[in-house]
Design an enzyme around this catalytic site. Structure first.
Site, short mmCIF file in Angstrom:
data_model
loop_
_atom_site.label_atom_id
_atom_site.label_comp_id
_atom_site.label_asym_id
_atom_site.label_seq_id
_atom_site.Cartn_x
_atom_site.Cartn_y
_atom_site.Cartn_z
CB CYS A 12 -11.64 -0.77 -3.45
SG CYS A 12 -10.92 -2.19 -2.33
N GLY A 13 -11.12 -3.12 -6.11
CA GLY A 13 -11.86 -4.33 -6.81
C GLY A 13 -12.22 -5.47 -5.71
CB THR A 14 -10.95 -7.04 -2.60
OG1 THR A 14 -9.97 -5.83 -2.17
CG2 THR A 14 -9.74 -7.78 -3.33
N GLY A 15 -13.08 -4.59 -2.59
CA GLY A 15 -14.07 -3.96 -2.05
C GLY A 15 -15.50 -4.12 -2.80
CB CYS B 81 -4.71 -5.15 -5.03
SG CYS B 81 -5.20 -3.79 -5.85
CG ASN C 82 -1.84 -1.36 1.43
OD1 ASN C 82 -2.63 -1.28 0.26
ND2 ASN C 82 -2.02 -2.06 2.27
CG ASN D 118 -9.73 -2.52 2.54
OD1 ASN D 118 -8.92 -1.49 2.32
ND2 ASN D 118 -9.42 -3.75 2.64
CD GLU E 97 -8.02 0.28 -1.66
OE1 GLU E 97 -7.32 -0.46 -1.61
OE2 GLU E 97 -8.36 0.88 -3.02
NE ARG E 98 -6.05 -4.13 4.69
CZ ARG E 98 -5.67 -5.35 5.40
NH1 ARG E 98 -5.75 -5.31 6.48
NH2 ARG E 98 -5.36 -6.25 4.43
CG ASN F 127 -9.37 -2.20 -9.03
OD1 ASN F 127 -10.16 -2.74 -10.16
ND2 ASN F 127 -9.91 -1.32 -8.36
CG ASN G 183 -8.42 -7.10 0.97
OD1 ASN G 183 -9.40 -7.95 0.42
ND2 ASN G 183 -7.75 -6.31 0.24
CG HIS H 46 -13.35 -5.62 1.98
ND1 HIS H 46 -12.94 -4.45 1.41
CD2 HIS H 46 -12.81 -6.68 1.35
CE1 HIS H 46 -11.86 -4.99 0.23
NE2 HIS H 46 -11.77 -6.10 0.55
#
Length: 323
Positions: A265-268, A99, A90, A238, A256-257, A101, A205, A207
């Site tokens: 944020c793709g995972t978000g 991540c 990060n 996040n 994002e943290r 994205n 990660n 969220h």
């Protein structure tokens, strides 16, 4: 692509107190505005570079290249069956396990630059969450322009996300904020019609997702860092505020943290979709609108099965960072 030279990096060598001149070839890429500096470690070694410190320096948008962080594209770990490995940092230098994205851009780089032949347009990327399978889609120029990622199943068990709530087991769906976060109701919450509940999900990660009617009015610059570092999140979190437009459409904004407010944020986006499905707000396939663009998310089979994310990957420019 424009060749670009930056200066100001002095990377500390591992195990040494001195500072040496460093020359690093990089590629700037983004997935709907979530931008990272990528280094191809197949052709240059980063073994002697302090990667967390480097990420902090180059991510600075005024004195560095400017990015949400640093991603190293390396050969896979010995005995791991994958085409390439992604190592992600990060903007504050902290290590990220995943991540969404970023991994799409890793796939684009690996295919476009010949690191893998991507048989049948498929490749595998080793991440700190595990090995992911990706399918690339090529544009009219033959270059990769979109990537579909099997993100793996969402992690819903509180202790595995992790969220530290004594005595709680199982998924954290519509957990009252007041039970675990000292948050006084404020005028912006009423104006944005914020629901005082959160749903927590990990996609490798952690969220937290809060639904509201007006994501644009949420003061992310202040509420984001406050929520990120609450004691119930031992690895930080996040933070996402999201609104539902229909059964197949949602809009979100992200803190994002380790990086702050980001365009995407793709995972978000996967976490928002999973939260929407768990709360019976969204169908199994939906378009998630982010400040930087749209992602298509699918969770076709529900709990215990993979989430799929599809979105663009863009190379911006290449350059040399040296001092």
């Amino acid at each position: 692509h424009t060749e670009w030279r930056g200066s100001g990096l002095r990377a500390k060598l591992v195990g040494r107190g001195d500072v040496r001149v460093a020359r690093i070839e990089f590629t700037k890429m983004h997935g709907i505005g979530n931008d990272y500096v990528y280094v191809d470690c197949f052709k240059q070694s980063m073994a002697a570079v302090d990667a967390p410190a480097l990420s902090q320096v180059i991510s600075d948008r005024h004195k560095g290249i400017g990015s949400d962080g640093l991603i190293l594209i390396t050969p896979p770990t010995k005995d791991v069956a994958a085409d390439v490995r992604m190592e992600m940092y990060n903007a504050d230098g902290s290590r990220g396990k995943m991540c969404g994205n970023g991994v799409r851009c890793v796939a684009k780089y690996a295919v476009d630059h010949g690191l893998t032949k991507a048989a049948n347009d498929r490749l595998t990327v080793e991440t700190d969450r595990g090995v992911l399978t990706l399918v690339v889609h090529r544009g009219s120029d033959g270059k990769v322009d979109r990537v579909r990622v099997d993100m793996g199943p969402p992690i819903l068990e509180a202790s595995d996300i992790p969220v530290a709530i004594p005595g709680h087991k199982g998924p954290l769906v519509r957990l009252p904020l007041s039970k675990c976060i000292p948050l006084e109701p404020a005028a912006w919450m009423e104006n944005c019609r914020v629901e005082m509940f959160m749903t927590c999900v990990s996609m490798g990660n952690p969220h937290m997702v809060v639904f509201c009617e007006n994501v644009a009015g949420v003061p992310l610059e202040s509420i984001g860092p406050f929520l990120e570092r609450q004691n119930i999140f031992p690895e930080r979190v996040n933070v996402h505020f999201a609104s539902i437009q229909s059964r197949t459409e949602a809009t979100m904004r992200t803190w994002e943290r380790g990086s702050g407010i980001t365009w995407a944020c793709g995972t978000g986006a996967c976490a928002v979709h999973v939260a929407g499905v768990l709360e019976k707000r969204l169908d199994s396939s939906a378009t998630i609108h982010l400040p930087g663009g749209d992602l298509s998310i699918e969770w076709p089979e529900g709990e215990g099965t993979s989430v799929f994310m599809t979105g663009p990957a863009t190379e911006v420019f290449r350059g040399v960072w040296e001092d």
